[in-house]
Write a protein that holds these residues in place. Structure first.
Motif, mmCIF file in Angstrom:
data_model
loop_
_atom_site.group_PDB
_atom_site.id
_atom_site.type_symbol
_atom_site.label_atom_id
_atom_site.label_comp_id
_atom_site.label_asym_id
_atom_site.label_seq_id
_atom_site.Cartn_x
_atom_site.Cartn_y
_atom_site.Cartn_z
ATOM 1 N N ARG A 177 0.777 -1.151 -0.057
ATOM 2 C CA ARG A 177 -0.026 -0.038 0.025
ATOM 3 C C ARG A 177 1.001 1.350 0.109
ATOM 4 N N GLU A 178 2.298 1.206 0.556
ATOM 5 C CA GLU A 178 3.105 2.320 0.296
ATOM 6 C C GLU A 178 3.428 2.619 -1.055
ATOM 7 N N THR A 179 3.288 1.595 -1.993
ATOM 8 C CA THR A 179 3.548 1.992 -3.331
ATOM 9 C C THR A 179 2.430 2.124 -4.413
ATOM 10 N N TYR A 180 1.347 1.414 -4.120
ATOM 11 C CA TYR A 180 0.220 1.356 -4.975
ATOM 12 C C TYR A 180 -0.943 2.061 -4.300
ATOM 13 N N ALA A 181 -1.741 2.661 -5.469
ATOM 14 C CA ALA A 181 -2.969 3.412 -4.774
ATOM 15 C C ALA A 181 -3.923 2.613 -4.569
ATOM 16 N N TYR A 182 -4.130 1.450 -5.433
ATOM 17 C CA TYR A 182 -5.428 0.601 -5.190
ATOM 18 C C TYR A 182 -4.699 -1.070 -4.957
ATOM 19 N N ILE A 183 -5.482 -1.762 -3.942
ATOM 20 C CA ILE A 183 -4.948 -2.859 -3.365
ATOM 21 C C ILE A 183 -6.303 -3.536 -3.118
ATOM 22 N N MET A 184 -6.104 -5.037 -3.682
ATOM 23 C CA MET A 184 -7.351 -5.783 -3.373
ATOM 24 C C MET A 184 -6.719 -7.037 -2.862
ATOM 25 N N ALA A 185 -7.425 -7.928 -2.222
ATOM 26 C CA ALA A 185 -7.022 -9.108 -1.703
ATOM 27 C C ALA A 185 -7.946 -10.171 -1.674
ATOM 28 N N PHE A 186 -7.751 -11.434 -2.139
ATOM 29 C CA PHE A 186 -8.619 -12.566 -2.173
ATOM 30 C C PHE A 186 -8.068 -13.752 -1.323
ATOM 31 N N LEU A 188 -8.951 -18.037 -0.868
ATOM 32 C CA LEU A 188 -9.917 -19.237 -0.872
ATOM 33 C C LEU A 188 -10.455 -19.604 0.508
ATOM 34 N N PRO A 189 -11.627 -20.424 0.389
ATOM 35 C CA PRO A 189 -12.365 -20.590 1.808
ATOM 36 C C PRO A 189 -11.650 -21.895 2.256
ATOM 37 N N ALA A 190 -11.644 -22.032 3.664
ATOM 38 C CA ALA A 190 -11.070 -22.978 4.300
ATOM 39 C C ALA A 190 -12.011 -23.598 5.528
ATOM 40 N N THR A 191 -11.644 -24.788 6.043
ATOM 41 C CA THR A 191 -12.433 -25.299 7.122
ATOM 42 C C THR A 191 -12.327 -24.543 8.354
ATOM 43 N N ASP A 192 -11.255 -24.078 8.625
ATOM 44 C CA ASP A 192 -10.823 -23.537 9.836
ATOM 45 C C ASP A 192 -10.246 -22.010 9.655
ATOM 46 N N GLU A 193 -10.563 -21.210 10.833
ATOM 47 C CA GLU A 193 -9.766 -19.771 10.186
ATOM 48 C C GLU A 193 -8.358 -20.027 10.393
ATOM 49 N N ILE A 194 -7.999 -20.887 11.118
ATOM 50 C CA ILE A 194 -6.240 -21.060 11.320
ATOM 51 C C ILE A 194 -5.529 -21.956 10.165
ATOM 52 N N ASP A 195 -6.594 -22.474 9.175
ATOM 53 C CA ASP A 195 -5.655 -23.058 8.237
ATOM 54 C C ASP A 195 -5.226 -22.255 7.215
ATOM 55 N N ILE A 196 -3.691 -22.472 6.628
ATOM 56 C CA ILE A 196 -3.313 -21.938 5.573
ATOM 57 C C ILE A 196 -3.969 -21.932 4.212
ATOM 58 N N ARG A 197 -3.865 -21.150 3.479
ATOM 59 C CA ARG A 197 -4.671 -21.285 2.135
ATOM 60 C C ARG A 197 -4.032 -20.447 1.117
ATOM 61 N N ASN A 198 -4.266 -20.424 -0.216
ATOM 62 C CA ASN A 198 -3.883 -19.318 -1.221
ATOM 63 C C ASN A 198 -4.488 -18.167 -0.858
ATOM 64 N N ILE A 199 -3.725 -16.783 -0.907
ATOM 65 C CA ILE A 199 -4.145 -15.532 -1.011
ATOM 66 C C ILE A 199 -3.548 -14.636 -2.114
ATOM 67 N N ILE A 200 -4.426 -14.430 -2.883
ATOM 68 C CA ILE A 200 -4.093 -13.187 -3.804
ATOM 69 C C ILE A 200 -4.087 -11.825 -3.562
ATOM 70 N N VAL A 201 -2.992 -11.191 -3.748
ATOM 71 C CA VAL A 201 -3.047 -9.810 -3.349
ATOM 72 C C VAL A 201 -2.701 -9.187 -4.675
ATOM 73 N N MET A 202 -3.468 -8.157 -5.233
ATOM 74 C CA MET A 202 -3.190 -7.250 -6.450
ATOM 75 C C MET A 202 -2.878 -5.758 -6.147
ATOM 76 N N GLY A 203 -2.025 -5.057 -6.769
ATOM 77 C CA GLY A 203 -1.479 -3.776 -6.355
ATOM 78 C C GLY A 203 -1.654 -3.095 -7.875
ATOM 79 N N SER A 204 -2.104 -1.772 -7.976
ATOM 80 C CA SER A 204 -2.272 -1.098 -9.136
ATOM 81 C C SER A 204 -2.506 0.426 -8.986
ATOM 82 N N ASN A 205 -2.013 1.225 -9.835
ATOM 83 C CA ASN A 205 -2.427 2.603 -9.930
ATOM 84 C C ASN A 205 -3.706 2.861 -10.399
ATOM 85 N N LYS A 206 -4.394 2.285 -10.812
ATOM 86 C CA LYS A 206 -5.720 2.248 -11.397
ATOM 87 C C LYS A 206 -6.574 1.310 -10.700
ATOM 88 N N THR A 207 -8.166 1.734 -10.818
ATOM 89 C CA THR A 207 -8.908 0.873 -10.014
ATOM 90 C C THR A 207 -8.910 -0.697 -10.350
#
Length: 237
Positions: A177-186, A188-207
């Protein structure tokens, strides 16, 4: 390790997988339909790329795996950085990777030598047994990615972690967020909150836009404030 399996994530079929020292699968193909994108995070990244810039042409990838995303686009320019030449050899021998666009070496150093404003997307999909290398998540690295992207470009990262109370995921998000104006994160669902899973983070200077039905099960999440990751942090060395 490369192996064939009759089941992958509960789906029956005929699959070939590449797996590193941990249990994480780095790449997989459907031997009955080799062009099908098997892994959900790759389908989600492909959607984000096509939906946000349908005319994209030039992409830099850090982390080769079996080359799924680059292989999916035979008519687009991809430069792929892979630190382990054995991974490249296996992708060609067992997964049919035919392109001659992989540069063996550290992805950050290879990217540093590329021209400014050259790329429409930078994809980070690199892992060691400790997770994403920290020198690929520092403020200085993200500032370099911004220089290498054109004005409408974006960085897309495949990470492993938890949507809540994950110190490293929150730090990567905050640093980006220090570098890009727009950030979104996504996530995957998991059985338990503490489960490790794929997380996608995207940064851009356009929406950033997406269609939920095309995100292969990933849903948008809000990440918490974290610390800044700097090159001066000894953990990034």
């Amino acid at each position: 390790m490369v192996y064939d399996a009759a089941q992958l994530y509960g789906e029956m079929g005929k699959y070939r997988c590449m797996q590193f020292a941990d249990d994480a699968i780095q790449g997989a193909i459907d031997l009955k339909d080799p062009k099908r994108i098997v892994l959900k995070y790759q389908r989600a990244i492909i959607h984000l790329m096509e939906f946000n810039d349908p005319s994209f042409d030039n992409v830099f990838v850090i982390g080769h795996g079996i080359g799924t995303i680059a292989n999916h686009y035979p008519d687009k320019r991809f430069t792929v950085a892979e630190i382990d030449e054995r991974v490249v050899e296996l992708s060609k021998r067992f997964f049919g990777y035919r392109k001659d666009n992989v540069v063996v070496g550290d992805g950050r150093e290879i990217l540093r030598k590329e021209q400014s404003k050259a790329f429409h997307y930078i994809i980070l999909d690199a892992f060691t047994n400790r997770g994403t290398p920290l020198h690929l998540t520092s403020l200085e690295f993200f500032e370099m990615t911004l220089d290498k992207l054109d004005s409408r470009g974006a960085i897309i990262m495949n990470l492993m972690g938890k949507p809540k109370n994950d110190r490293l995921i929150n730090a990567i998000h905050t640093t980006l967020r220090e570098t890009y104006a727009y950030i979104m994160a996504f996530s995957l669902p998991a059985t338990d909150e503490i489960d490790i899973r794929n997380i996608i983070v995207m940064g851009s200077n356009k929406t950033i836009d997406f269609q939920a039905r095309d995100m292969a099960g990933f849903y948008e999440i809000e990440l918490e404030q974290g610390h800044l990751i700097m090159d001066s942090d000894p953990r990034t060395e």
